[in-house]
Design an enzyme around this catalytic site. Structure first.
Site, PDB file in Angstrom:
ATOM      1  N   PRO A 170     -93.747  -9.349 -77.353  1.00 54.31           N
ATOM      2  CA  PRO A 170     -94.817 -10.333 -77.136  1.00 54.31           C
ATOM      3  C   PRO A 170     -95.965  -9.878 -76.371  1.00 54.31           C
ATOM      4  O   PRO A 170     -95.816  -9.246 -75.412  1.00 54.31           O
ATOM      5  CB  PRO A 170     -94.076 -11.617 -76.432  1.00 54.31           C
ATOM      6  CG  PRO A 170     -92.697 -10.854 -75.931  1.00 54.31           C
ATOM      7  CD  PRO A 170     -92.438  -9.787 -76.840  1.00 54.31           C
ATOM      8  N   ASN A 171     -97.226 -10.222 -76.900  1.00 52.88           N
ATOM      9  CA  ASN A 171     -98.353 -10.137 -76.139  1.00 52.88           C
ATOM     10  C   ASN A 171     -99.054  -8.681 -76.424  1.00 52.88           C
ATOM     11  O   ASN A 171     -99.952  -8.579 -75.938  1.00 52.88           O
ATOM     12  CB  ASN A 171     -98.398 -10.356 -74.620  1.00 52.88           C
ATOM     13  CG  ASN A 171     -97.936 -11.870 -74.477  1.00 52.88           C
ATOM     14  OD1 ASN A 171     -98.763 -12.636 -74.954  1.00 52.88           O
ATOM     15  ND2 ASN A 171     -97.016 -12.279 -73.806  1.00 52.88           N
TER      16      ASN A 171
ATOM     17  N   ARG B 293    -106.108  -7.145 -73.333  1.00 57.66           N
ATOM     18  CA  ARG B 293    -105.144  -7.848 -72.291  1.00 57.66           C
ATOM     19  C   ARG B 293    -104.929  -7.077 -70.971  1.00 57.66           C
ATOM     20  O   ARG B 293    -104.696  -5.851 -70.757  1.00 57.66           O
ATOM     21  CB  ARG B 293    -103.834  -7.962 -72.949  1.00 57.66           C
ATOM     22  CG  ARG B 293    -102.631  -8.452 -71.912  1.00 57.66           C
ATOM     23  CD  ARG B 293    -101.283  -7.914 -72.526  1.00 57.66           C
ATOM     24  NE  ARG B 293    -100.064  -8.765 -71.898  1.00 57.66           N
ATOM     25  CZ  ARG B 293     -99.086  -8.396 -71.639  1.00 57.66           C
ATOM     26  NH1 ARG B 293     -98.580  -7.303 -72.271  1.00 57.66           N
ATOM     27  NH2 ARG B 293     -98.273  -8.992 -70.829  1.00 57.66           N
TER      28      ARG B 293
ATOM     29  N   TYR C 258    -102.718  -2.439 -68.304  1.00 58.87           N
ATOM     30  CA  TYR C 258    -102.232  -1.797 -69.627  1.00 58.87           C
ATOM     31  C   TYR C 258    -103.365  -0.995 -70.208  1.00 58.87           C
ATOM     32  O   TYR C 258    -102.938  -0.388 -71.363  1.00 58.87           O
ATOM     33  CB  TYR C 258    -102.087  -2.969 -70.497  1.00 58.87           C
ATOM     34  CG  TYR C 258    -100.758  -3.856 -70.081  1.00 58.87           C
ATOM     35  CD1 TYR C 258     -99.621  -3.234 -69.941  1.00 58.87           C
ATOM     36  CD2 TYR C 258    -101.118  -5.196 -69.633  1.00 58.87           C
ATOM     37  CE1 TYR C 258     -98.530  -4.114 -69.512  1.00 58.87           C
ATOM     38  CE2 TYR C 258    -100.034  -5.993 -69.484  1.00 58.87           C
ATOM     39  CZ  TYR C 258     -98.707  -5.515 -69.252  1.00 58.87           C
ATOM     40  OH  TYR C 258     -97.805  -6.246 -68.574  1.00 58.87           O
TER      41      TYR C 258
ATOM     42  N   ASN D  10     -90.444  -1.785 -76.941  1.00 58.12           N
ATOM     43  CA  ASN D  10     -91.025  -2.128 -75.869  1.00 58.12           C
ATOM     44  C   ASN D  10     -90.929  -3.892 -75.873  1.00 58.12           C
ATOM     45  O   ASN D  10     -91.710  -4.231 -76.949  1.00 58.12           O
ATOM     46  CB  ASN D  10     -92.592  -1.704 -75.491  1.00 58.12           C
ATOM     47  CG  ASN D  10     -93.150  -2.312 -74.149  1.00 58.12           C
ATOM     48  OD1 ASN D  10     -92.487  -3.238 -73.709  1.00 58.12           O
ATOM     49  ND2 ASN D  10     -94.516  -1.977 -73.928  1.00 58.12           N
TER      50      ASN D  10
ATOM     51  N   ALA E 213     -92.049  -9.053 -72.288  1.00 57.94           N
ATOM     52  CA  ALA E 213     -91.600  -9.834 -71.543  1.00 57.94           C
ATOM     53  C   ALA E 213     -89.921 -10.206 -71.814  1.00 57.94           C
ATOM     54  O   ALA E 213     -89.134 -10.669 -70.846  1.00 57.94           O
ATOM     55  CB  ALA E 213     -92.232 -11.411 -71.266  1.00 57.94           C
TER      56      ALA E 213
ATOM     57  N   GLU F 181     -86.203   2.470 -74.506  1.00 62.79           N
ATOM     58  CA  GLU F 181     -86.877   1.220 -73.944  1.00 62.79           C
ATOM     59  C   GLU F 181     -88.185   1.967 -73.439  1.00 62.79           C
ATOM     60  O   GLU F 181     -88.186   3.087 -72.316  1.00 62.79           O
ATOM     61  CB  GLU F 181     -86.038   0.682 -73.054  1.00 62.79           C
ATOM     62  CG  GLU F 181     -86.692  -0.413 -72.249  1.00 62.79           C
ATOM     63  CD  GLU F 181     -85.886  -1.229 -71.260  1.00 62.79           C
ATOM     64  OE1 GLU F 181     -84.629  -0.931 -71.269  1.00 62.79           O
ATOM     65  OE2 GLU F 181     -86.281  -1.973 -70.319  1.00 62.79           O
TER      66      GLU F 181
ATOM     67  N   HIS G 100     -92.054   0.822 -71.254  1.00 62.48           N
ATOM     68  CA  HIS G 100     -92.991  -0.017 -70.772  1.00 62.48           C
ATOM     69  C   HIS G 100     -94.173   0.671 -70.180  1.00 62.48           C
ATOM     70  O   HIS G 100     -93.912   1.789 -69.954  1.00 62.48           O
ATOM     71  CB  HIS G 100     -92.093  -0.571 -69.434  1.00 62.48           C
ATOM     72  CG  HIS G 100     -91.291  -1.659 -69.779  1.00 62.48           C
ATOM     73  ND1 HIS G 100     -91.162  -2.738 -70.569  1.00 62.48           N
ATOM     74  CD2 HIS G 100     -89.677  -1.332 -69.488  1.00 62.48           C
ATOM     75  CE1 HIS G 100     -90.033  -2.960 -70.774  1.00 62.48           C
ATOM     76  NE2 HIS G 100     -88.886  -2.252 -70.251  1.00 62.48           N
TER      77      HIS G 100
ATOM     78  N   ARG H 125     -94.264  -4.067 -59.811  1.00 57.78           N
ATOM     79  CA  ARG H 125     -94.842  -5.311 -60.157  1.00 57.78           C
ATOM     80  C   ARG H 125     -93.896  -6.549 -59.671  1.00 57.78           C
ATOM     81  O   ARG H 125     -92.992  -6.145 -58.943  1.00 57.78           O
ATOM     82  CB  ARG H 125     -95.266  -5.268 -61.596  1.00 57.78           C
ATOM     83  CG  ARG H 125     -96.002  -4.141 -62.122  1.00 57.78           C
ATOM     84  CD  ARG H 125     -96.215  -4.063 -63.551  1.00 57.78           C
ATOM     85  NE  ARG H 125     -97.113  -5.425 -63.932  1.00 57.78           N
ATOM     86  CZ  ARG H 125     -97.089  -5.951 -65.248  1.00 57.78           C
ATOM     87  NH1 ARG H 125     -96.687  -5.253 -66.145  1.00 57.78           N
ATOM     88  NH2 ARG H 125     -98.037  -7.097 -65.334  1.00 57.78           N
TER      89      ARG H 125
HETATM   90  C1  DQA Z   1     -94.409  -4.532 -70.364  1.00 54.19           C
HETATM   91  C2  DQA Z   1     -93.850  -4.855 -69.095  1.00 54.19           C
HETATM   92  C3  DQA Z   1     -93.294  -6.401 -69.115  1.00 54.19           C
HETATM   93  O1  DQA Z   1     -92.848  -6.720 -67.865  1.00 54.19           O
HETATM   94  C4  DQA Z   1     -94.357  -7.380 -69.705  1.00 54.19           C
HETATM   95  O2  DQA Z   1     -93.930  -8.660 -69.778  1.00 54.19           O
HETATM   96  C5  DQA Z   1     -95.165  -6.926 -70.694  1.00 54.19           C
HETATM   97  C6  DQA Z   1     -95.273  -5.297 -70.995  1.00 54.19           C
HETATM   98  C7  DQA Z   1     -94.984  -2.982 -70.140  1.00 54.19           C
HETATM   99  O3  DQA Z   1     -95.181  -2.389 -71.409  1.00 54.19           O
HETATM  100  O4  DQA Z   1     -95.275  -2.760 -69.021  1.00 54.19           O
HETATM  101  O5  DQA Z   1     -95.441  -7.602 -71.819  1.00 54.19           O
HETATM  102  O6  DQA Z   1     -93.279  -4.173 -71.196  1.00 54.19           O
END
Ligand code: DQA
Length: 143
Positions: free
Chosen positions: A9-10, A17, A22, A71, A74, A95, A97, A104
């Site tokens: 998501p996102n 964003r 990011y 990835n 959230a 995994e 990020h 964070r």
């Molecule tokens: C994320 C880190 C997560 O905590 C966050 O909710 C994201 C992006 C990252 O790529 O740093 O959406 O996965």
């Protein structure tokens, strides 16, 4: 060699964003450079904002692809369903990020997914995807 990248998501908003966290590159632009760099590898990309769709994609590719880079955004911190899906498939999952989740908010310090993954990369920006690809290429060659 077939690799599936799954972004949660996102992450469709990368480049727009929270750019201080990011970065300003869209995933599509990054993906184009990644595909050039790993031209011998078939790299499929999937993004979804929906938890069950991510589970479905893991099931779809998790018995035939050579590696998955996940990835889960959230959902990393909340999803028992994605934990179980990663645990239920055969393909190794790395995994990734983009940000350093440990630098964070505290709610980002817990991943429900890592225990079922080959490993986790956090805080290396988009380079985390490159590192994951190097790892998956290496283990494929070792087989
Ligand atoms: C994320 C880190 C997560 O905590 C966050 O909710 C994201 C992006 C990252 O790529 O740093 O959406 O996965």
């Amino acid at each position: 060699m077939k690799i599936q990248i799954i972004n949660g998501p996102n992450l469709n908003l990368l480049g727009k964003r929270e750019t201080s966290i990011y970065g300003s590159q869209s995933f599509e632009d990054f993906l184009a450079t990644l595909k050039k760099q790993f031209s011998d590898t078939t790299i499929e990309y999937y993004q979804s904002n929906v938890e069950g769709e991510i589970v479905n994609k893991l099931h779809e590719v998790g018995f035939s692809f050579d590696g998955i880079i996940l990835n889960a955004g959230a959902y990393t911190h909340t999803s028992v369903a994605i934990h179980d899906a990663v645990g239920g498939i055969k393909t190794p999952v790395v995994e990734v990020h983009i940000s350093n989740v440990y630098a964070r908010e505290e709610f980002r310090h817990k991943s429900l997914i890592t225990s079922k993954c080959a490993g986790m990369l956090t805080g290396f920006g988009m380079d985390g995807y490159v590192m994951a690809l190097h790892y998956l290429t290496k283990i494929k060659k070792a087989v």
